[in-house]
Design a protein around this motif. Structure first.
Motif, PDB file in Angstrom:
ATOM      1  N   ARG A  62      87.221  25.984  36.026  1.00 30.20           N
ATOM      2  CA  ARG A  62      85.920  25.714  36.637  1.00 30.20           C
ATOM      3  C   ARG A  62      85.813  26.449  37.970  1.00 30.20           C
ATOM      4  O   ARG A  62      86.660  26.298  38.853  1.00 30.20           O
ATOM      5  CB  ARG A  62      85.755  24.213  36.845  1.00 30.20           C
ATOM      6  CG  ARG A  62      84.478  23.814  37.546  1.00 30.20           C
ATOM      7  CD  ARG A  62      83.317  23.792  36.568  1.00 30.20           C
ATOM      8  NE  ARG A  62      82.042  23.895  37.257  1.00 30.20           N
ATOM      9  CZ  ARG A  62      80.897  24.166  36.659  1.00 30.20           C
ATOM     10  NH1 ARG A  62      80.889  24.402  35.354  1.00 30.20           N
ATOM     11  NH2 ARG A  62      79.783  24.223  37.338  1.00 30.20           N
ATOM     12  N   GLY A  63      84.819  27.288  38.078  1.00 33.19           N
ATOM     13  CA  GLY A  63      84.614  28.008  39.341  1.00 33.19           C
ATOM     14  C   GLY A  63      85.433  29.258  39.451  1.00 33.19           C
ATOM     15  O   GLY A  63      85.196  30.098  40.311  1.00 33.19           O
ATOM     16  N   ARG A  64      86.420  29.430  38.569  1.00 29.08           N
ATOM     17  CA  ARG A  64      87.262  30.622  38.668  1.00 29.08           C
ATOM     18  C   ARG A  64      86.798  31.693  37.687  1.00 29.08           C
ATOM     19  O   ARG A  64      87.282  32.812  37.732  1.00 29.08           O
ATOM     20  CB  ARG A  64      88.727  30.265  38.397  1.00 29.08           C
ATOM     21  CG  ARG A  64      89.324  29.453  39.542  1.00 29.08           C
ATOM     22  CD  ARG A  64      90.759  29.048  39.283  1.00 29.08           C
ATOM     23  NE  ARG A  64      91.307  28.386  40.471  1.00 29.08           N
ATOM     24  CZ  ARG A  64      91.050  27.140  40.803  1.00 29.08           C
ATOM     25  NH1 ARG A  64      90.271  26.392  40.033  1.00 29.08           N
ATOM     26  NH2 ARG A  64      91.551  26.634  41.915  1.00 29.08           N
ATOM     27  N   VAL A  65      85.930  31.294  36.783  1.00 30.82           N
ATOM     28  CA  VAL A  65      85.355  32.297  35.872  1.00 30.82           C
ATOM     29  C   VAL A  65      83.830  32.225  35.941  1.00 30.82           C
ATOM     30  O   VAL A  65      83.263  31.172  36.272  1.00 30.82           O
ATOM     31  CB  VAL A  65      85.800  32.070  34.409  1.00 30.82           C
ATOM     32  CG1 VAL A  65      87.268  32.394  34.227  1.00 30.82           C
ATOM     33  CG2 VAL A  65      85.498  30.646  33.958  1.00 30.82           C
ATOM     34  N   ARG A  66      83.246  33.365  35.669  1.00 28.06           N
ATOM     35  CA  ARG A  66      81.786  33.427  35.646  1.00 28.06           C
ATOM     36  C   ARG A  66      81.241  32.820  34.351  1.00 28.06           C
ATOM     37  O   ARG A  66      80.153  32.258  34.309  1.00 28.06           O
ATOM     38  CB  ARG A  66      81.381  34.906  35.762  1.00 28.06           C
ATOM     39  CG  ARG A  66      79.913  35.194  35.868  1.00 28.06           C
ATOM     40  CD  ARG A  66      79.628  36.661  35.562  1.00 28.06           C
ATOM     41  NE  ARG A  66      80.253  37.074  34.285  1.00 28.06           N
ATOM     42  CZ  ARG A  66      79.718  36.876  33.104  1.00 28.06           C
ATOM     43  NH1 ARG A  66      78.530  36.304  32.991  1.00 28.06           N
ATOM     44  NH2 ARG A  66      80.348  37.262  32.003  1.00 28.06           N
ATOM     45  N   SER A  67      82.038  32.941  33.300  1.00 28.19           N
ATOM     46  CA  SER A  67      81.624  32.444  31.992  1.00 28.19           C
ATOM     47  C   SER A  67      81.358  30.947  32.053  1.00 28.19           C
ATOM     48  O   SER A  67      81.998  30.229  32.824  1.00 28.19           O
ATOM     49  CB  SER A  67      82.737  32.637  30.962  1.00 28.19           C
ATOM     50  OG  SER A  67      83.394  33.850  31.144  1.00 28.19           O
ATOM     51  N   LEU A 123      83.400  30.515  27.419  1.00 33.75           N
ATOM     52  CA  LEU A 123      84.710  30.326  26.787  1.00 33.75           C
ATOM     53  C   LEU A 123      84.688  28.940  26.171  1.00 33.75           C
ATOM     54  O   LEU A 123      84.294  27.970  26.824  1.00 33.75           O
ATOM     55  CB  LEU A 123      85.821  30.418  27.833  1.00 33.75           C
ATOM     56  CG  LEU A 123      85.921  31.765  28.564  1.00 33.75           C
ATOM     57  CD1 LEU A 123      86.956  31.674  29.695  1.00 33.75           C
ATOM     58  CD2 LEU A 123      86.293  32.873  27.585  1.00 33.75           C
ATOM     59  N   VAL A 124      85.083  28.882  24.907  1.00 33.98           N
ATOM     60  CA  VAL A 124      85.084  27.599  24.215  1.00 33.98           C
ATOM     61  C   VAL A 124      86.539  27.189  24.039  1.00 33.98           C
ATOM     62  O   VAL A 124      87.326  27.896  23.422  1.00 33.98           O
ATOM     63  CB  VAL A 124      84.389  27.718  22.837  1.00 33.98           C
ATOM     64  CG1 VAL A 124      84.313  26.363  22.166  1.00 33.98           C
ATOM     65  CG2 VAL A 124      82.996  28.322  23.011  1.00 33.98           C
ATOM     66  N   LEU A 125      86.891  26.048  24.641  1.00 35.17           N
ATOM     67  CA  LEU A 125      88.295  25.625  24.671  1.00 35.17           C
ATOM     68  C   LEU A 125      88.449  24.288  23.945  1.00 35.17           C
ATOM     69  O   LEU A 125      87.780  23.346  24.302  1.00 35.17           O
ATOM     70  CB  LEU A 125      88.756  25.467  26.121  1.00 35.17           C
ATOM     71  CG  LEU A 125      88.477  26.672  27.048  1.00 35.17           C
ATOM     72  CD1 LEU A 125      88.966  26.360  28.449  1.00 35.17           C
ATOM     73  CD2 LEU A 125      89.131  27.932  26.531  1.00 35.17           C
TER      74      LEU A 125
END
Lengths: 1189, 337
Positions: free
Chosen positions: B236-241, B195-197
């Protein structure tokens, strides 16, 4: 395989697949053959032996013939495609190729030759001019034949070694779409055994087996050597017949050298060649069915003349023969085919082979694509049946001068009832023709249907009208003439219903589809009385649709083609409506698929909406309208315009008798002013309050519709309501008013004026001092304002500042309302020439766009000033224009010298003081020219009082005492290619001619082919993969002569420099060359931004503005002036706006990048050379040897 | 020399600094300059399907202009000029750039139609793109479109492209979702490799002198980094991406901050546009120096140090101050309206 193609496509398909090299040069109507060959070659398509043919565009047809000759002598299979003047230019090589017994086929879309006027249309004048070259001539009469006989010719030439010209009728066959069966590669290979190809190859020059060909021969052997070829020619008819038979066996399509059709014991027979033969054949069948003993002999092989075949073909019963020639040979005993047939029959009779010697008469038909119809055929048969038929006749015209013409019943209709005939009237810009071509493709692919399409265009490049003639039927369609009894008529613009012969082509009970904004219940009331009368008289069913609205709603931006095509399918009954709609949708998906699903969807939505919104109009039983049609030209027009020109304008030119037309091609100028075309819904409108009176809009207007006058305020008395005026924005002229008048009915809505306007309304950037507005609310009041404007006193030329753009707007243009494309980049330059020098101007105009919008009938734009003076204009050819112009100069110089001599001789008689003044008058400034005109007026008055016998010689040349301005005008195709040698010579002549090159960097008139002016990396026809040669620097070439005035100009970049250069060039007593950047529709630009592109062309260094003035050198100055600043944008920033460059980027980005970089590099290099030249000392330039330095 | 190597969507990178899509990657030379300056990967400038289609339509119109009007010039261009060849030029850039440099070249795509997304993505992969970044630049101008519909569009596009290609696929998001966290989870679930934020939307501006609406494009500033950094810390840590940070990187400190918040890579365009591609060297040298000073041995060691801990409860949120920051960010985001 079944397909729908035109004659050009049919012939090119064979030519390409059977050859290794195509040496070509574009000329109408043959160009599409060469263009298709180039497309195939650029796609890497191979011939039947696996070679991708090379396509080489040459500088002229003479060049193409030379290259062809070389390719053949090199042992290659080579071909070319040409027409008309192109074929004439090939004649010298044709003799050589034939004399050397070299196999080749030259494909000709036969076309008229330029005589009293040029014509791009079809007849046999050109092929008849090569009948003596030694080429065999094989004629195709239809699209299928153009395909089949192309192969027969190829097979026969390799078998006999005699070269062939395979020809078919220009436009009528070359451009007719028809359903044909395509020959397969196997057919081709079977007909052309490879050993013959190898034998041809083996005859090529090679150092391994050296020989020489092309010796100079002397009285001792030339004659005998010339006779050596006879056996080869004797074999030709037999070989051709064999090849035809082989083709027949493979395909079931049988041809003969001479095909006879008709009554087996016919008494009256026509002999004919070409597409006219189809018409005769069908008419013969019709007449035979009515019990008449008639027949037709249709010739396919013309040279060597198949005398035996002809004699055998004609039944012994024949008593009368009429031979139809599609050419004219003035002064001859008869036209060529007639003489050949007569000789053949006479010999046959003399030899005892034919007992009954028929009487043979000869006639001309169909010149320049003149219609040739069943009625005319019947007319000729009728004449043959008379006791004393005319020995020489014409058919299809009214020759009231020499009484050659035969009368005929124009209404004779022989077409089978099951053929659907549909005619569509549209505008070039609305996609009507494209949609009809698509319809033909759709229907032509139906197994049970045959389709034919033929398209007629008018003589203008903007706002032109198109008429599409479509036939569909269960049998193959052999009707090479226009539809006169249509069961379906589509009128795609309401205005056309009153302007064109729309309803005349409708058969009784026909369906008329009318596209207009009016609701079904309102339409009837908007029609003029004669239109209503015809609808009632013919019991026409009227359907209406507002195609524009449907297209707009569907997001198709006014493209009504899909809508109207759907309506045709919905009501014509050619296919079941539902099936037809499905087919249209499939076709849309195919055509627009590559532009995205949305575009497809928009079109398909339009299809559905069209069916819903198509309405049948209830027609009252009686005429309700009182309105009559407006006359085509105003009542005050000259008689010639009212009688002759007007007839041509309304499509009745065919009805003009011979006596109505000038005998030598001389026509009055200034006729566009009588043709109010009203082609644009948006026109320029002046905002007098915002205007700063700079003159830019008027300067750039391509159609001369923006005029300025300055006049005393008192002249405003009696001005009509709404006549716009502003105080003149110039010091020293109190009480003076200024008006900028737009000739709205002549405006094309191109918008160049808006783009050129330097001012904007405060708070509204988009609003300028000149804007485009709807024409509807402006008319008819604007007509009155124009009339008032025209009676304002003319601006005094001697008080105009010629040196500024602002000043020139007060010079009346003597070039106006041409039919050039909307926003044309060429015409503003011509207008400027006419403004500056028009009253003493002679123009030699090369064939091309400028000769078409400048000289195509019916109306022409060169006009006269209030005193009746104005440009005298002539077009010689394409290739010889510089020489032609030089001739005009030489004549003028000679007569000037004569006039001066005669005047000196009459010194005592007319008064020494006046003579001295006239002979010593400087004639550079306008005031000096005006003074000279006054003196010549005085001289005329004094001559009136003299013994006329004494002064007659002076009078015949007296007009030469005013300095004459000779201009040589043409495009880059002429200047860089075909006329290059002549131009070079004329520039080197030292004579005072002014050459104006309208440089669009392509052949614009023939449809965008590459010229030597085409830039590196641009995509054009014959440069599909991007041009890989840089442009030649014509300016530097001319500069190298030292005594040529040279300028490169771009009006859109620096109008002032343009003006200065034009004036300096004209004033220079020696050759001048002006190379003018002319934006063009063929460059793939938004025409409205044409001037912006000119600016970018200069800003990027693509088009550096320069002047080279030998007069400066003579005064010890540096003659080379670099008028534009250093390149300040990248070349790519200029190029990215134009499709010609973008096209390569899209297709082959790597190549585009490579060529783009090279082009940028060459811009830099050229700029460095120019900068160096601009900083040299005067002495570093060569001096003009004609002058004392 | 400090070891800055890292991975991003499974791609091996020399360092976590990635040049994001910008005019600097319009040419192979531009890409080479970026790589020479040290960036770990390059995202090429976006391919816009809409522009491509508009261009094709314009060209078709220009090729069509004046045709079938006059008997001598029934057309003005060879057929090749009318045809639509798709994004060959862009694909050539992808191919050449991928061949020219030894760092991963990521292609960026802004599609419109379903086929546009998949066909172009596949063509980019075939041309050598190491990954595809979906630049789903979508501003619902129609006020009746629901938030759910907008989110679904993102998910659909992602799934379609994932089905079409085998290379990793990143999704570049804008910050304007009702629940950024939830859409991030959904995209993660749908298979986003990164994911690019956040994406920055080009919003029109008004010129008060000419009284005209003009395109607005301002380069980002460090202050703009606050919002994406917050979200990265939260995700951070809540998504696999993988998580890529973009926006507001001006100097090495900004890079460090993003890494501390939990970014896998840090992208920059504005700073490189402002200072030139060579500024990448400044950022990387600065990052190394800072890591040396702080005693970090590797990027891995410091990444996510200051992210929101997985076990953090509401009070922990408060303590870290992130929520406060978020609120502030929201205020800023909406104040533009």
């Amino acid at each position: 395989m079944r397909t729908t193609v035109d004659g050009n496509g049919g012939a090119a398909s064979i030519a390409y697949r059977c050859n290794e090299i195509c040496c070509i040069y574009p000329i109408t109507p043959s160009s599409p053959m060469a263009e298709q060959a180039d497309e195939w070659s650029s796609h890497g398509q191979a011939n039947v032996w696996g070679t991708v043919p090379a396509v080489m565009e040459m500088q002229s047809e003479a060049g193409a013939a030379g290259a062809l000759h070389g390719a053949l002598q090199g042992g290659a299979l080579a071909t070319t495609f040409t027409s008309s003047q192109g074929l004439l230019l090939m004649i010298p090589n044709m003799y050589k190729i034939a004399g050397e017994l070299t196999s080749m086929v030259l494909h000709v879309a036969a076309r008229s030759l330029a005589a009293q006027g040029l014509s791009i249309f079809g007849d046999h004048s050109d092929v008849m001019a090569v009948r003596q070259t030694g080429f065999a001539l094989l004629c195709s009469a239809s699209v299928q034949e153009a395909h089949d006989l192309a192969l027969v010719a190829q097979a026969a030439t390799l078998r006999t070694r005699v070269p062939f010209a395979h020809f078919f009728d220009g436009f009528r066959t070359s451009h007719e779409l028809n359903t044909i069966e395509l020959l397969t590669d196997d057919d081709l290979r079977a007909m052309i055994p490879e050993e013959l190809v190898r034998a041809h190859r083996a005859r090529g020059l090679t150092p391994e087996r050296p020989f020489m060909r092309g010796t100079a021969q002397n009285p001792d052997v030339y004659f005998q050597a010339r006779e050596t070829v006879n056996p080869f020619y004797a074999r030709v008819p037999g070989v051709v017949q064999d090849a035809m038979a082989e083709l027949g066996e493979r395909t079931g399509r049988h041809y003969g050298l001479v095909d006879y059709r008709g009554h087996p014991e016919a008494e009256r027979v026509l002999v004919v060649m070409g597409s006219g033969g189809e018409t005769v054949r069908e008419t013969v069948a019709f007449l035979q069915a009515q019990g008449e003993r008639v027949g037709v002999a249709q010739l396919r092989l013309y040279r060597p003349f198949p005398a035996e075949a002809l004699a055998q073909a004609l039944p012994a019963s024949v008593r009368q023969v009429a031979v139809l020639d599609r050419t004219k040979e003035p002064g001859s005993l008869g036209e060529p085919l007639f003489l050949d047939v007569l000789a053949a029959l006479t010999e046959s009779h003399a030899d005892g082979q034919r007992e009954l010697m028929p009487s043979v008469i000869g006639g001309r038909y169909g010149l320049s694509s003149k219609e040739f119809t069943p009625g005319m055929v019947a007319g000729v048969f009728e004449e043959l049946g008379r006791k004393r038929p005319k020995r020489r006749f014409t058919i299809g015209i009214n020759d009231d001068v020499s009484a050659t013409s035969l009368s005929y019943d124009a209404s004779l209709d022989i077409e089978p009832a099951e053929t659907v005939r549909a005619v569509f009237f549209g505008l070039g810009s609305d996609g009507t023709v494209g949609a009809n071509k698509n319809t033909i493709k759709i229907l032509g692919s139906e197994e049970s249907l045959h389709a034919q399409g033929y398209f007629v265009y008018d003589s203008k490049k903007s706002g032109s009208q198109t008429v599409s003639h479509l036939r569909f039927g269960p049998e193959p369609i052999s009707a090479p003439y226009l539809i006169s009894q249509a069961s379906f008529v589509g009128c795609h613009h309401l205005g056309l219903l009153e302007r064109a012969e729309v309803l005349e082509r409708a058969a009784p009970g026909a369906t008329l589809l009318l596209n207009c904004r009016h609701a079904p219940d309102r339409v009837w009331d908007t029609l003029a009385r004669p239109v209503q009368e015809q609808i009632l008289a013919k019991q026409i069913k009227l359907y209406v649709i507002d195609a524009g609205k449907i297209a707009r709603d569907a997001g198709l931006a006014g493209r009504t083609n899909t809508v109207l095509q759907t309506c045709f399918f919905a009501i014509s009954g050619v296919l079941e409506p539902e099936e037809a709609i499905e087919r249209i949708k499939t076709s849309i998906a195919k055509t627009y698929g590559k532009r995205g699903a949305e575009v497809v969807e928009r079109n398909q939505t339009a299809v559905d909406r069209s069916v819903q919104d198509l309405h049948l109009v209830e027609i009252p039983e009686q005429v309700t309208a009182e309105r009559e049609l407006e006359p085509p030209v105003p009542a005050h027009a000259p008689e010639f315009v009212r009688t002759v020109t007007a007839a041509m304008m309304v499509g009745r030119g065919d009805e003009l008798p011979v006596s109505a037309l000038p005998v030598d091609g001389t026509y009055p100028t200034g006729t566009t002013q009588y043709e109010k075309r009203n082609i644009s819904e948006l026109v320029a409108a002046w905002d007098s309050e915002l205007c700063i009176q700079c003159g830019n809009c008027s300067f750039v207007c391509p159609h001369s519709v923006i005029r300025s006058r300055q006049y005393n305020q008192s002249n405003l008395d009696g001005a009509p309501d709404g006549f716009r005026s502003a105080p003149l924005n110039a010091p020293g002229l109190p009480d003076t008013s200024y008006t900028l008048q737009v000739y709205v009915e002549d405006c094309t809505g191109c918008g160049l004026c808006v783009e050129a306007c330097p001012v904007s309304a405060p708070g509204d950037q988009a609003r300028k001092a000149i804007n485009l507005e709807g024409i509807e609310p402006l008319l008819p009041a604007e007509r009155e304002r124009i009339a008032f404007f025209e009676q304002l006193p003319a601006n005094d030329r001697s008080r105009v500042d010629f040196g500024t753009v602002r000043g020139t707007q007060f010079l009346d243009p003597l070039f106006e309302f041409s039919g050039a494309c909307e926003g044309c980049g060429e015409t503003p330059y011509l207008k400027l020439v006419s403004q500056l020098f028009g009253d003493r101007l002679t123009i030699a105009n090369a064939t091309g766009c400028s000769s078409i919008y400048g000289g195509n009938l019916p109306t022409t734009p060169w006009t006269t000033d209030a005193d009746g003076h104005g440009p005298a204009w002539s077009n010689s050819l394409f290739e010889d224009n510089a020489e032609f112009g030089l001739g005009l100069r030489l004549a003028a110089d000679s007569h000037t010298e004569l006039a001066r001599r005669r005047l000196s001789e009459l010194r005592e008689l007319v008064g020494g003081e006046l003579v001295d003044e006239i002979l010593g008058a400087p004639q550079l400034r306008e005031s000096e020219l005006r003074a000279q005109r006054d003196r010549l007026g005085e001289l005329e008055r004094r001559l009136d009082e003299c013994d006329q016998a004494v002064v007659a010689d002076l009078r015949s040349v007296v007009d030469h005492l005013l300095r004459r301005s000779v201009w040589i005008v043409g495009g880059d195709g002429w200047a860089y290619d075909i006329g290059s040698g002549g131009l070079d010579h004329v520039l080197a002549s030292g004579h005072n001619v002014n050459v104006l090159v309208l440089d669009t960097e392509i052949y614009s008139n023939t449809g965008g082919q590459m010229s030597k002016a085409t830039p590196l990396g641009a995509v054009a026809k014959f440069a599909s993969a991007g041009k890989t040669m840089p442009t030649k620097d014509l300016a530097l070439q001319a500069i190298s002569y030292a005594n040529v005035y040279v300028a490169r100009v771009a009006m859109g970049a620096d109008p002032q420099q343009t003006l200065t250069a034009f004036r300096e060039a004209e004033a220079y007593d020696g050759p001048s060359l002006l190379i003018a950047y002319s934006h063009c529709i063929g460059q793939g630009i938004e025409m409205r931004h044409g001037l912006d592109q000119q600016y970018k062309a200069v800003a990027s260094g693509h088009w550096p503005l320069i002047r080279y003035d030998p007069m400066v050198r003579a005064a010890n100055g540096n003659p080379f002036l670099l008028d534009s600043p250093r390149p300040r944008i990248l070349l790519s920033d200029y190029r990215k706006e134009e499709l010609r460059f973008r096209a390569l980027t899209k297709r082959d980005p790597a190549e585009a990048e490579r060529l783009g970089e090279l082009a940028q590099q060459s811009v830099r290099q050229r700029w460095e050379i120019y900068e160096e030249m601009a900083t040299r000392r005067a002495a570093d330039f060569p001096a003009d040897a004609r002058r004392d330095q | 020399m400090m070891d800055l190597s890292t991975t991003y969507m499974g791609l091996e990178l020399h360092n976590p600094l990635v040049a994001s899509a910008s005019p600097l990657s319009h040419t192979v030379d531009g890409v080479r300059r970026l790589v020479d300056a040290g960036v770990g990967a390059v995202v090429l400038h976006s391919l816009f399907e809409e522009q491509l289609r508009e261009g094709a339509e314009l060209d078709a119109r220009l090729a069509d202009a004046g045709t079938e009007s006059f008997a001598e010039s029934l057309s003005y261009f060879p057929e090749v000029a009318e045809e639509d060849y798709g994004p060959r030029r862009h694909l050539m850039l992808v191919e050449r750039a991928a061949a020219a440099v030894d760092v991963p070249v990521i292609a960026s795509l802004n599609g419109v139609t379903p086929e546009g997304w998949t066909d172009h993505a596949r063509a980019m992969q075939d041309a050598g793109a190491a990954a595809i970044e979906l630049n789903i630049y979508y501003l619902p101008g129609d006020p009746s479109v629901t938030g759910r519909d907008v989110e679904q569009r993102y998910v659909d596009v992602l799934q379609r492209v994932k089905d079409a290609v085998t290379v990793p696929v990143a999704v570049k998001l804008g910050p304007y979702f009702s629940s950024t966290g939830e859409i991030a989870l959904r995209l993660d679930e749908a298979g986003a490799d990164a994911l690019v934020l956040f994406n920055r939307f080009l919003q029109p501006d008004i010129d008060t002198e000419t009284l005209a609406v003009v395109p607005g494009l301002a380069l980002s500033r460090p202050v703009d980094a606050l919002l994406p950094r917050t979200w990265i810390a939260l995700l951070r840590g809540r998504v696999r991406s993988a998580l890529a940070a973009t926006t507001g990187v001006e100097d090495p400190v900004d890079v460090a901050k993003y890494l501390l918040a939990g970014a896998d890579v840090v992208m920059t365009a504005s700073a490189l546009l402002r200072h030139g591609p060579e500024h990448a060297t400044v950022l990387l040298d600065g990052l190394s120096a800072w890591m040396t000073r702080k005693g970090f041995q590797s990027v891995e060691e410091l990444r996510g140090m200051l992210s929101v801990p997985l076990d953090a409860d509401a009070s922990a949120y408060e303590r870290t101050g992130y929520v406060t920051t978020l609120r502030a960010a929201n205020v800023r985001a909406y104040s533009a309206w």
